[in-house]
Design a protein around this motif. Structure first.
Motif, PDB file in Angstrom:
ATOM      1  N   VAL A 214       0.854  -1.184   0.000  1.00  0.00           N
ATOM      2  CA  VAL A 214       0.000   0.000   0.000  1.00  0.00           C
ATOM      3  C   VAL A 214       0.891   1.236   0.000  1.00  0.00           C
ATOM      4  O   VAL A 214       2.016   1.214   0.515  1.00  0.00           O
ATOM      5  N   SER A 215       0.414   2.338  -0.555  1.00  0.00           N
ATOM      6  CA  SER A 215       1.224   3.553  -0.639  1.00  0.00           C
ATOM      7  C   SER A 215       1.637   4.028   0.752  1.00  0.00           C
ATOM      8  O   SER A 215       0.864   3.963   1.712  1.00  0.00           O
ATOM      9  N   GLY A 216       2.882   4.525   0.847  1.00  0.00           N
ATOM     10  CA  GLY A 216       3.385   5.029   2.121  1.00  0.00           C
ATOM     11  C   GLY A 216       2.600   6.204   2.664  1.00  0.00           C
ATOM     12  O   GLY A 216       2.204   6.204   3.839  1.00  0.00           O
ATOM     13  N   PRO A 217       2.346   7.251   1.856  1.00  0.00           N
ATOM     14  CA  PRO A 217       1.546   8.368   2.365  1.00  0.00           C
ATOM     15  C   PRO A 217       0.152   7.938   2.804  1.00  0.00           C
ATOM     16  O   PRO A 217      -0.378   8.453   3.790  1.00  0.00           O
ATOM     17  N   GLY A 218      -0.456   6.999   2.091  1.00  0.00           N
ATOM     18  CA  GLY A 218      -1.776   6.536   2.476  1.00  0.00           C
ATOM     19  C   GLY A 218      -1.754   5.843   3.831  1.00  0.00           C
ATOM     20  O   GLY A 218      -2.623   6.083   4.683  1.00  0.00           O
ATOM     21  N   GLN A 219      -0.772   4.973   4.049  1.00  0.00           N
ATOM     22  CA  GLN A 219      -0.680   4.293   5.341  1.00  0.00           C
ATOM     23  C   GLN A 219      -0.397   5.292   6.469  1.00  0.00           C
ATOM     24  O   GLN A 219      -0.956   5.175   7.570  1.00  0.00           O
ATOM     25  N   PHE A 220       0.444   6.270   6.202  1.00  0.00           N
ATOM     26  CA  PHE A 220       0.697   7.293   7.217  1.00  0.00           C
ATOM     27  C   PHE A 220      -0.591   8.027   7.561  1.00  0.00           C
ATOM     28  O   PHE A 220      -0.915   8.229   8.738  1.00  0.00           O
ATOM     29  N   GLY A 221      -1.354   8.424   6.525  1.00  0.00           N
ATOM     30  CA  GLY A 221      -2.594   9.149   6.764  1.00  0.00           C
ATOM     31  C   GLY A 221      -3.602   8.327   7.547  1.00  0.00           C
ATOM     32  O   GLY A 221      -4.283   8.832   8.442  1.00  0.00           O
ATOM     33  N   ALA A 222      -3.709   7.025   7.221  1.00  0.00           N
ATOM     34  CA  ALA A 222      -4.654   6.163   7.931  1.00  0.00           C
ATOM     35  C   ALA A 222      -4.276   6.050   9.404  1.00  0.00           C
ATOM     36  O   ALA A 222      -5.143   6.122  10.295  1.00  0.00           O
ATOM     37  N   LEU A 223      -2.993   5.872   9.688  1.00  0.00           N
ATOM     38  CA  LEU A 223      -2.553   5.773  11.072  1.00  0.00           C
ATOM     39  C   LEU A 223      -2.782   7.088  11.808  1.00  0.00           C
ATOM     40  O   LEU A 223      -3.256   7.109  12.955  1.00  0.00           O
ATOM     41  N   TRP A 224      -2.477   8.199  11.154  1.00  0.00           N
ATOM     42  CA  TRP A 224      -2.687   9.517  11.775  1.00  0.00           C
ATOM     43  C   TRP A 224      -4.170   9.723  12.069  1.00  0.00           C
ATOM     44  O   TRP A 224      -4.537  10.247  13.121  1.00  0.00           O
ATOM     45  N   GLY A 225      -5.013   9.287  11.157  1.00  0.00           N
ATOM     46  CA  GLY A 225      -6.439   9.409  11.380  1.00  0.00           C
ATOM     47  C   GLY A 225      -6.901   8.594  12.577  1.00  0.00           C
ATOM     48  O   GLY A 225      -7.674   9.077  13.413  1.00  0.00           O
ATOM     49  N   LEU A 226      -6.446   7.341  12.669  1.00  0.00           N
ATOM     50  CA  LEU A 226      -6.816   6.506  13.801  1.00  0.00           C
ATOM     51  C   LEU A 226      -6.390   7.131  15.124  1.00  0.00           C
ATOM     52  O   LEU A 226      -7.102   7.043  16.138  1.00  0.00           O
ATOM     53  N   GLU A 227      -5.237   7.776  15.124  1.00  0.00           N
ATOM     54  CA  GLU A 227      -4.677   8.305  16.362  1.00  0.00           C
ATOM     55  C   GLU A 227      -5.207   9.692  16.727  1.00  0.00           C
ATOM     56  O   GLU A 227      -5.154  10.072  17.899  1.00  0.00           O
ATOM     57  N   ASN A 228      -5.715  10.442  15.745  1.00  0.00           N
ATOM     58  CA  ASN A 228      -6.007  11.852  16.002  1.00  0.00           C
ATOM     59  C   ASN A 228      -7.412  12.322  15.641  1.00  0.00           C
ATOM     60  O   ASN A 228      -7.785  13.436  16.031  1.00  0.00           O
ATOM     61  N   LEU A 229      -8.178  11.540  14.907  1.00  0.00           N
ATOM     62  CA  LEU A 229      -9.420  12.060  14.346  1.00  0.00           C
ATOM     63  C   LEU A 229     -10.677  11.391  14.895  1.00  0.00           C
ATOM     64  O   LEU A 229     -11.718  11.384  14.238  1.00  0.00           O
ATOM     65  N   GLY A 230     -10.611  10.859  16.101  1.00  0.00           N
ATOM     66  CA  GLY A 230     -11.789  10.214  16.667  1.00  0.00           C
ATOM     67  C   GLY A 230     -12.970  11.153  16.798  1.00  0.00           C
ATOM     68  O   GLY A 230     -14.097  10.832  16.393  1.00  0.00           O
ATOM     69  N   ASP A 231     -12.746  12.334  17.361  1.00  0.00           N
ATOM     70  CA  ASP A 231     -13.838  13.299  17.528  1.00  0.00           C
ATOM     71  C   ASP A 231     -14.331  13.812  16.187  1.00  0.00           C
ATOM     72  O   ASP A 231     -15.540  13.992  15.975  1.00  0.00           O
ATOM     73  N   TRP A 232     -13.401  14.069  15.282  1.00  0.00           N
ATOM     74  CA  TRP A 232     -13.788  14.545  13.944  1.00  0.00           C
ATOM     75  C   TRP A 232     -14.657  13.514  13.235  1.00  0.00           C
ATOM     76  O   TRP A 232     -15.690  13.850  12.646  1.00  0.00           O
ATOM     77  N   LEU A 233     -14.270  12.239  13.311  1.00  0.00           N
ATOM     78  CA  LEU A 233     -15.033  11.187  12.645  1.00  0.00           C
ATOM     79  C   LEU A 233     -16.411  11.040  13.276  1.00  0.00           C
ATOM     80  O   LEU A 233     -17.406  10.801  12.569  1.00  0.00           O
TER      81      LEU A 233
END
Length: 397
Positions: free
Chosen positions: A272-291
Motif C-alpha cells: 500500500v502507498s506510504g503516504p496513504g498508510q501514514f494518513g490512515a494511522l494519523w487518522g486513527l490516532e487523532n481524528l476520533g472526535d472529527w469522525l
C-alpha cells in the motif's frame, strides 16, 4: 489484428459508474438546474486540513515513506487497527490477524482469490455491490445470487438452500451498498454459524461501518475466541477519512490465511502507498472526535432522506443508511430509462437497480426494473430537500 481476449473479462459488464459518466457527456441538463450527482458514494472533499498538513510533513521529512513497505502493511498501522477493532467490537484482534490493502476493493479481491478458483461458487445477496460480482466473473467464480426480502435482508434458510459442494464463501455488506440497510447482529451471527457448519468463509465488508446508525458494535463476531476460523472482515479508510485516492483498505482474518493473501498482494501491488498508510494511522490516532462529527452529519442526511421520501408520492423507500438510499420508482418504464429521464428532465443522476442485480432484460427483472440507488452522502440537507422537490415535480407517471 484483434488481440486475444480473456473470455472471463469479456463476460464482465462495463463498470456502472463509468456508464453513468457517459450519460452525463451525452445529456443536456434542464435549463436552470444544477446537476445533483447521486451516482457514486465517494467523498468529494479532501481529508481534514490537519491530516493533510501531517501527511505533507511526512512526505517531506521521512525518506522511508517513499519506499516499499512490508507487503501486509506497516506494523504500526496493523497494530493500531487491530486495537481499534478489539475496542469497538469487544473482542481480541492482534496485528498478525490484520493486513493492509490498496483499498477495500482489493481486500475483497485478495480474499476471493485465496478462497475460490474457477468453477467454485460464492453466494452474494442481491442487490449486490457490482464490483464484487465483477471480480467473481473475472476469476471464473460463479456468483450465486441470494434473494433478499422487501426489507433487503437475506434469509438464512434461502442461503442454506443454495450451498453446494462448490460453495466457498458467503458475502455480506453492512451497512449495505447498494441497499443502505444495516444487517441486525443476530442475522450476521446466524450467517457466521451457517458458514461454519458448512466449512465456508463468511466475508463481511464493513466499508461504511463508521456511519452505522446504532451505538456500540455492529455485531459480536469478534468476541468469539475462534472468530478468525470463519470470518474474513473487510474495512476501508477511504470513506472514514476522505482519502479515496490514497487507496487504503484492510483485511482481518487468521494469520495462515494472510500468508496466502500475501502472495496475491505481492504479485498485484507489492504494498500500500506510504503516504496513504501514514494518513490512515494519523487518522486513527487523532481524528476520533472529527469522525464522530462526520457520522452525525451523515445521520442527519439519512434522516432528511427518510423524511423526504415519506412525503413523496409514488416512491417507496426500501432501505436507507450510511451513504445510500434504495427505492422503488413510480414510473411505467424500466429503471435504466428512468435514470436517463431523471438526468434529462430533473438534472438528477442516480443509478438504476438493474446495475446491482443479475444481468438481463430489465423488463424481465421486475425488482431491478423498479429500483433506483441514491448515493446521498455528498448531498447536504438543503440539496436533499431540492432533490425531493425535483422528484415531486416529475409526478408518479
Amino acid at each position: 489484428m484483434t488481440l486475444p481476449l480473456n473470455p472471463a473479462l469479456a463476460a464482465t459488464f462495463i463498470p456502472p459508474v463509468m456508464e453513468a459518466r457517459r450519460w452525463l457527456s451525452e445529456t443536456t441538463l434542464p435549463e436552470g438546474l444544477a446537476l445533483l450527482n447521486l451516482s457514486q458514494a465517494a467523498p468529494v472533499e479532501p481529508p481534514p486540513a490537519a491530516m493533510r498538513a501531517a501527511m505533507a510533513r511526512a512526505i517531506e521529512e521521512d525518506p522511508a515513506i517513499h519506499l516499499y513497505s512490508p507487503v501486509l502493511g506497516n506494523p504500526e498501522l496493523r497494530a493500531a487497527l487491530a486495537q481499534r477493532i478489539s475496542t469497538l467490537y469487544g473482542g481480541t484482534v492482534t496485528a498478525d490477524q490484520v493486513a493492509l490493502t490498496s483499498g477495500c476493493n482489493q481486500a475483497f479481491c485478495a480474499a476471493v482469490a485465496t478462497l475460490a478458483g474457477p468453477g467454485d461458487e460464492v453466494i452474494l445477496p442481491q442487490p449486490w455491490y457490482f464490483n464484487h460480482q465483477m471480480w467473481l466473473t473475472m476469476q471464473g467464480v460463479k456468483t450465486v445470487p441470494l434473494a433478499t426480502g422487501a426489507d433487503l435482508l437475506p434469509s438464512l434458510e434461502d442461503c442454506a438452500a443454495l450451498i453446494t459442494a462448490r460453495s466457498k464463501a458467503i458475502v455480506l455488506v453492512t451497512p449495505n451498498n447498494p441497499g443502505g440497510v444495516e444487517y441486525p447482529p443476530a442475522l450476521i451471527r446466524g450467517f457466521a454459524e451457517l458458514a461454519a457448519r458448512h466449512g465456508l468463509a463468511l466475508i463481511v465488508d464493513e466499508t461504511y461501518r463508521d456511519f452505522h446508525s446504532q451505538e456500540g458494535p455492529p455485531h459480536g463476531l469478534f468476541a468469539d475466541p475462534g472468530w478468525d476460523e470463519v470470518l474474513v472482515h473487510l474495512y476501508s479508510f477511504s470513506k472514514a477519512y476522505r482519502m479515496t485516492g490514497h487507496r487504503v483498505g484492510a483485511i482481518a482474518t487468521n494469520a495462515a490465511h494472510l500468508a496466502q493473501i500475501e502472495k496475491f498482494l505481492d504479485t498485484v501491488t507489492i504494498c500500500v502507498s506510504g503516504p496513504g498508510q501514514f494518513g490512515a494511522l494519523w487518522g486513527l490516532e487523532n481524528l476520533g472526535d472529527w469522525l464522530a462529527g462526520e457520522r452525525l452529519e451523515i445521520l442527519r442526511r439519512r434522516a432528511a432522506m427518510v423524511t423526504g421520501f415519506a412525503g413523496l408520492e409514488g416512491w417507496e423507500l426500501k432501505g436507507c443508511g450510511a451513504y445510500f438510499a434504495y427505492a422503488n420508482h413510480p414510473f411505467d418504464a424500466p429503471a435504466p430509462e428512468v435514470a436517463r429521464r431523471l438526468l434529462r428532465e430533473a438534472g438528477v443522476l442516480m443509478l438504476p437497480g438493474t446495475m446491482f442485480r443479475p444481468q438481463g432484460d430489465p423488463y424481465g427483472n421486475p425488482l431491478g426494473a423498479r429500483e433506483m440507488r441514491i448515493a446521498f452522502a455528498n448531498a447536504d440537507t438543503t440539496e436533499i430537500t431540492d432533490l425531493m422537490r425535483r422528484l415531486a415535480a416529475l409526478g408518479p407517471r
